[in-house]
Design an enzyme around this catalytic site. Structure first.
Site, PDB file in Angstrom:
ATOM      1  N   CYS A 134       0.837  -1.207   0.000  1.00  0.00           N
ATOM      2  CA  CYS A 134       0.000   0.000   0.000  1.00  0.00           C
ATOM      3  C   CYS A 134       0.873   1.259   0.000  1.00  0.00           C
ATOM      4  O   CYS A 134       1.387   1.661   1.047  1.00  0.00           O
ATOM      5  CB  CYS A 134      -0.947  -0.025   1.205  1.00  0.00           C
ATOM      6  N   CYS A 137      -0.387   4.182   2.039  1.00  0.00           N
ATOM      7  CA  CYS A 137      -0.282   3.958   3.488  1.00  0.00           C
ATOM      8  C   CYS A 137       1.172   4.134   3.964  1.00  0.00           C
ATOM      9  O   CYS A 137       1.428   4.778   4.971  1.00  0.00           O
ATOM     10  CB  CYS A 137      -0.718   2.543   3.857  1.00  0.00           C
ATOM     11  N   ASP A 138       2.095   3.536   3.239  1.00  0.00           N
ATOM     12  CA  ASP A 138       3.465   3.417   3.753  1.00  0.00           C
ATOM     13  C   ASP A 138       4.498   4.297   3.044  1.00  0.00           C
ATOM     14  O   ASP A 138       5.645   4.389   3.491  1.00  0.00           O
ATOM     15  CB  ASP A 138       3.927   1.946   3.653  1.00  0.00           C
TER      16      ASP A 138
END
Ligand code: FAD
Ligand code: NAP
Length: 310
Positions: A134, A137-138
């Protein structure tokens, strides 16, 4: 008929638990099945930095346990079991878990989607330590660092473009020299000065130092050469598998298995709603899943009211 639930929700990720909070506060006494991963995908990560309301981020498991407590506070019953069979051909809808049958007037399906991974050695241990599925997300954790994206579809291009604004260098590795990505996305990535393409190249292993990814073992399949590629992170963007198997005989899905919805979260069956990653190939974020859960609960509530007024 007293055992027929008004609202049953399958899944306790952000979509399912948000639906539960809304349905419970509407006095519908929802029952929620947790499946094998109570709390959903966020329980597999540490810091969530983009869920509104947490200035300094929040641990994924804590966020989901707090959502669970919030849903229970208003009268949600959580059943720690998995739905293995469903019959949505007539109302009340029937569901089975551990051979037991459950009946419900409305159903909210929020079973999520699982990112496909490459199956590299020690992959699960390295998730969050340089391996990710992701980018939104990261990606931020790799600001100013070197990152690699594997995949040749739109997600890989989108992830690479997103990461190109954060990382010092982005390399896209794809197993073929043709791309599934739409021409416009591919061309954007190709034109980006911070993105390099390597095709047809296949990631075979990670190089790890002190528990963190520091590089990859990559094979150029045209020449057969195996080489070391220095990178701080590998983002796998090779598709997702929606968890729609149990409901697929009744619900319309797209070719990849995502449940098709119209008018927010309505499926092709009246009284059955789908929310979160199960019906969203586009965004797959906690906040969008939670938003869809809210919509599904309100739509279920309105449907129940209509049925009772009729
Ligand atoms: P999920 O969270 O996938 O939950 C699905 C639920 O359904 C689970 O409880 C599961 O047990 C249950 N279930 C499945 N099948 C059955 C069945 N047959 N019977 C009963 N229950 C069943 N998003 C962000 O916005 N920010 C982030 O920082 C972020 N980080 C992430 C990090 C990682 C490592 C991953 C994998 C994802 C991350 N995401 C993040 C994405 C986010 O987790 C998802 O978009 C979100 O969890 C989707 O919520 P959902 O409720 O649709 O499904
Ligand atoms: P996808 O289109 O299925 O592409 C997956 C890519 O991963 C393919 O290039 C595939 O290679 C590769 N791949 C799969 N398994 C692999 C493996 N084991 N090892 C190496 N590579 C592997 O998936 P997606 O990119 O996630 O897109 C899904 C859908 O969402 C598509 O319809 C897409 O258009 C849409 N989407 C749209 C946008 C946008 O328009 N902005 C953004 C994201 C997604 P092969 O090509 O060799 O099969």
């Amino acid at each position: 008929m007293s055992d027929v639930k008004k609202v049953t929700i399958v899944g306790t990720g952000p979509a399912g638990l948000t639906a539960a909070i809304y349905a419970a506060r509407a006095q519908l006494a929802p029952v929620v099945f947790a499946g094998l991963q109570h709390g959903g995908q966020l329980t597999t990560t540490t810091e969530i930095e983009n869920f509104p309301g947490f200035e300094h981020g929040i641990d994924g498991t804590k966020l989901m346990m707090d959502m669970t407590a919030q849903a229970e506070r208003f009268g949600t019953t959580i059943i720690y079991d998995t739905i293995t069979k469903a019959d949505l051909s007539a109302r009340p809808f029937k569901l089975w878990a551990s051979e037991k049958e459950f009946e419900t007037e409305t159903l909210i399906i929020s079973t999520g989607a699982a990112a496909k991974t490459l199956g590299l050695p020690n992959e699960s241990k390295l998730m969050g330590r340089g391996l990710s599925t992701c980018a939104t997300c990261d990606g931020f954790f790799f600001k100013g660092k070197k990152v690699t994206v594997v995949g040749g579809g739109d997600t890989a291009m989108e992830d690479a473009l997103y990461l190109a604004n954060l990382a010092s260098e982005v390399v896209i590795m794809h197993r073929r020299d043709e791309f599934k990505a739409s021409p416009i996305m591919l061309s954007r990535a190709e034109k980006h000065p911070n993105i390099e393409f390597r095709v047809p190249h296949v990631v075979e292993d990670t190089i790890v130092n002190d528990g963190e990814v520091v590089g990859l073992k990559v094979r150029d399949t045209k020449t057969g050469e195996l080489y070391d590629h220095e990178t701080d992170a590998l983002f796998m963007a090779i598709g997702h598998t929606p968890n729609s198997e149990v409901f697929k005989d009744f619900l319309e899905t797209d070719d990849a298995g995502y449940v098709k919805v119209k008018n927010f979260t309505e499926t092709n069956i009246k009284g059955v709603y789908a929310a979160g990653d199960i019906s969203d190939p586009n965004f797959r974020q906690a906040i969008t899943a939670a938003g869809m859960g809210c919509q599904a609960a309100i739509q279920a509530q309105r449907y129940i009211e209509e049925q009772h007024d009729a």
